[in-house]
Design an enzyme around this catalytic site. Structure first.
Site, PDB file in Angstrom:
ATOM      1  N   ASP A  32       8.285  -8.644 -28.416  1.00 52.47           N
ATOM      2  CA  ASP A  32       9.206 -10.064 -28.660  1.00 52.47           C
ATOM      3  C   ASP A  32      10.666  -9.728 -28.154  1.00 52.47           C
ATOM      4  O   ASP A  32      11.592 -10.085 -29.010  1.00 52.47           O
ATOM      5  CB  ASP A  32       8.982 -10.790 -30.108  1.00 52.47           C
ATOM      6  CG  ASP A  32       9.493 -12.120 -30.302  1.00 52.47           C
ATOM      7  OD1 ASP A  32       9.677 -12.660 -29.102  1.00 52.47           O
ATOM      8  OD2 ASP A  32       9.675 -12.681 -31.181  1.00 52.47           O
TER       9      ASP A  32
ATOM     10  N   HIS B  28      10.371 -15.028 -27.315  1.00 50.20           N
ATOM     11  CA  HIS B  28       9.916 -16.192 -27.275  1.00 50.20           C
ATOM     12  C   HIS B  28      11.258 -17.258 -27.345  1.00 50.20           C
ATOM     13  O   HIS B  28      10.660 -18.661 -27.077  1.00 50.20           O
ATOM     14  CB  HIS B  28       9.296 -16.553 -29.044  1.00 50.20           C
ATOM     15  CG  HIS B  28      10.018 -16.430 -30.140  1.00 50.20           C
ATOM     16  ND1 HIS B  28      10.208 -15.373 -30.850  1.00 50.20           N
ATOM     17  CD2 HIS B  28      10.899 -17.318 -30.336  1.00 50.20           C
ATOM     18  CE1 HIS B  28      11.132 -15.559 -31.982  1.00 50.20           C
ATOM     19  NE2 HIS B  28      11.432 -16.833 -31.612  1.00 50.20           N
TER      20      HIS B  28
ATOM     21  N   LEU C 192       0.363 -23.538  -7.435  1.00 51.88           N
ATOM     22  CA  LEU C 192       0.001 -24.469  -6.520  1.00 51.88           C
ATOM     23  C   LEU C 192       0.886 -26.040  -6.673  1.00 51.88           C
ATOM     24  O   LEU C 192       0.900 -26.491  -5.463  1.00 51.88           O
ATOM     25  CB  LEU C 192      -1.507 -24.829  -6.778  1.00 51.88           C
ATOM     26  CG  LEU C 192      -2.550 -25.763  -6.204  1.00 51.88           C
ATOM     27  CD1 LEU C 192      -2.122 -25.632  -4.592  1.00 51.88           C
ATOM     28  CD2 LEU C 192      -3.799 -25.950  -6.562  1.00 51.88           C
ATOM     29  N   GLY C 193       0.918 -26.173  -7.756  1.00 58.24           N
ATOM     30  CA  GLY C 193       1.652 -27.436  -7.851  1.00 58.24           C
ATOM     31  C   GLY C 193       0.816 -28.654  -8.326  1.00 58.24           C
ATOM     32  O   GLY C 193       1.439 -29.989  -8.296  1.00 58.24           O
ATOM     33  N   VAL C 194      -0.206 -28.352  -9.039  1.00 61.46           N
ATOM     34  CA  VAL C 194      -1.099 -29.574  -9.537  1.00 61.46           C
ATOM     35  C   VAL C 194      -1.237 -29.439 -11.308  1.00 61.46           C
ATOM     36  O   VAL C 194      -1.416 -27.974 -11.697  1.00 61.46           O
ATOM     37  CB  VAL C 194      -2.132 -29.870  -8.935  1.00 61.46           C
ATOM     38  CG1 VAL C 194      -1.992 -30.112  -7.394  1.00 61.46           C
ATOM     39  CG2 VAL C 194      -3.281 -28.681  -9.065  1.00 61.46           C
TER      40      VAL C 194
ATOM     41  N   GLY D  84      16.594 -21.483 -34.870  1.00 59.86           N
ATOM     42  CA  GLY D  84      17.779 -21.389 -34.041  1.00 59.86           C
ATOM     43  C   GLY D  84      18.333 -20.064 -34.324  1.00 59.86           C
ATOM     44  O   GLY D  84      19.144 -19.507 -33.404  1.00 59.86           O
ATOM     45  N   ASN D  85      17.912 -19.378 -35.264  1.00 61.98           N
ATOM     46  CA  ASN D  85      18.336 -17.901 -35.471  1.00 61.98           C
ATOM     47  C   ASN D  85      17.758 -16.695 -34.906  1.00 61.98           C
ATOM     48  O   ASN D  85      18.199 -15.638 -34.605  1.00 61.98           O
ATOM     49  CB  ASN D  85      18.027 -17.605 -36.945  1.00 61.98           C
ATOM     50  CG  ASN D  85      19.508 -17.973 -37.829  1.00 61.98           C
ATOM     51  OD1 ASN D  85      19.114 -18.768 -38.901  1.00 61.98           O
ATOM     52  ND2 ASN D  85      20.682 -17.396 -37.760  1.00 61.98           N
ATOM     53  N   SER D  86      16.484 -17.277 -34.137  1.00 60.72           N
ATOM     54  CA  SER D  86      15.823 -16.175 -33.273  1.00 60.72           C
ATOM     55  C   SER D  86      16.770 -15.686 -32.223  1.00 60.72           C
ATOM     56  O   SER D  86      17.343 -16.305 -31.473  1.00 60.72           O
ATOM     57  CB  SER D  86      14.675 -16.880 -32.615  1.00 60.72           C
ATOM     58  OG  SER D  86      13.451 -17.245 -33.511  1.00 60.72           O
TER      59      SER D  86
END
Length: 388
Positions: free
Chosen positions: A159, A128, A291-293, A235-237
């Site tokens: 994870d 994550h 696709l870019g939309v 922040g420790n993840s």
């Protein structure tokens, strides 16, 4: 087996001193388990940014494995544990994009922790931490130097992820220990990029509060977790939970915000085989078609509001510059009604249709621009899976 149902929410101090950001669905929930990951939308990465949530409802299993305490750390020994582990601990920062409530892409930044596990720069962290990342950088605790990194592989169900620093060698590594040797009451030290505070990693000291915890959710389950009262913060993840010998016996991953001093680390005996597979190229996140939309489903209200000539389809809200959609001539306000052989009646239809293809595929796309029906062939680009 004793099951205990608990509710979870973000810690009271999980607020940012920076201008507020739009809350995600996670931040609106009153009862969540929160990964120890910092993330901030739009703004620069700072301490205490928006914390991303998995949204796990939890069922915990307690194993009362009390036994001879073979891993005590007195205060004077914390420095010796730190001396062994800290050189292999790194700060991980990510950049990517998320979609806001108007279906528009917004920059997203995050911070977590990692552990160097090979001299040539393989870094172990949580999946994550690097989810949705289009750019990953790693900062060493030894000399504060920053290096680009690439994703070798990610297993979101466990994870666990492995990233690789570019252009490095002779890196100091952490020593991975056996979590099965840990007993309730053994002392542990947690090290990590808590709140992304400047000046080096944060170090906390506690004990193993429970072993073999299980966290259940509707769509996911983490097993064989180590529970600890060593303070674990956003922040420790991805950071280490180390024993008295300076061996990493767990990877910090989550904190219970509603309770006091309840954090969780994935047992290293669980992490090791997954990491080995990821380093070997098994479970690598593969590129998916792009696709870019960004689109929104056409409804009767939207049709009336924008004066559309069709009552079904995917209304284009934004086109990524340089994408296949851009090259084909799609514009904001167009309504995609067909993609290849698939009729498109909603935004979900379009996403599902794109996922059937591979990067580089050429697909015929049909859209409505006002009363005019237009068709063009689009060459699909690529984007790492999970980046939206």
């Amino acid at each position: 087996m004793d099951h205990e149902r608990s509710s979870w929410e973000p810690p009271e101090n999980d607020t940012s001193p920076t201008p507020p950001v739009a809350p995600s669905a996670a931040t609106r929930s009153p009862s969540w388990l929160w990964p120890a990951l910092i993330g901030a939308l739009i703004g620069a990465l700072v301490a205490g940014g928006l914390v991303a949530a998995f949204g796990r409802k939890t069922t915990t299993r307690t194993v009362t494995n009390f036994g001879a305490n073979s891993s005590k750390i007195v205060s004077s020994d914390v420095q010796s544990v730190l001396a062994k582990v800290e050189p292999g601990v790194v700060n991980v920062r990510t950049q990517g994009f998320s979609q806001n409530e108007f279906f528009q892409p917004e920059p997203e930044q995050g911070a977590g922790t990692g552990m160097i596990i090979t001299p040539d720069g393989d870094v172990l962290t949580n999946a994550h931490v690097v989810a949705n990342a289009t750019n990953i950088t790693v900062t060493l605790t030894t000399d504060n130097s920053t290096h680009n990194a690439v994703l070798l592989g990610s297993d979101p169900t466990a994870d666990v992820a492995v990233i690789k620093m570019q252009g490095v060698s002779n890196m100091k590594t952490v020593t991975l220990g056996r979590s099965s040797t840990m007993r309730v009451g053994d002392d542990v030290v947690a090290i990590g990029n808590a709140l992304a505070l400047p000046g080096g990693p944060t170090v906390t000291h506690g004990i193993v509060s429970a072993v073999d915890r299980t966290i259940d959710a509707e769509n996911e389950r983490l097993e064989h977790l180590i529970q600890t009262d060593a303070a674990i913060n956003p922040g420790n993840s991805g950071g280490p939970l180390a024993n008295a010998a300076g061996e990493v016996i767990g990877m910090n991953t989550a904190v219970a915000g509603q309770a006091q001093n309840i954090g969780f680390a994935i047992a290293m005996d669980t992490v090791k085989p997954v990491a080995d597979q990821l380093k070997a190229g098994k479970g690598v996140v593969r590129a998916t078609a792009f696709l870019g939309v960004t689109t929104v489903t056409v409804t009767s209200d939207i049709q009336q509001r924008f004066g559309l000539s069709v009552s079904k389809g995917a209304l284009v809200r934004d086109v990524s510059p340089g994408s296949g959609a851009d090259s084909a001539g799609l514009k904001t306000g167009d309504v995609v009604v067909k993609f290849g052989n698939d009729d498109i009646t909603s935004s979900d239809d379009l996403s599902a249709a794109v996922r059937k293809h591979q990067p580089g595929d050429k697909v015929e796309v049909t859209w409505m621009r006002g009363n005019q029906r237009q068709t063009a062939t689009v060459t699909l680009g690529s984007r790492p899976a999970g980046t939206g």
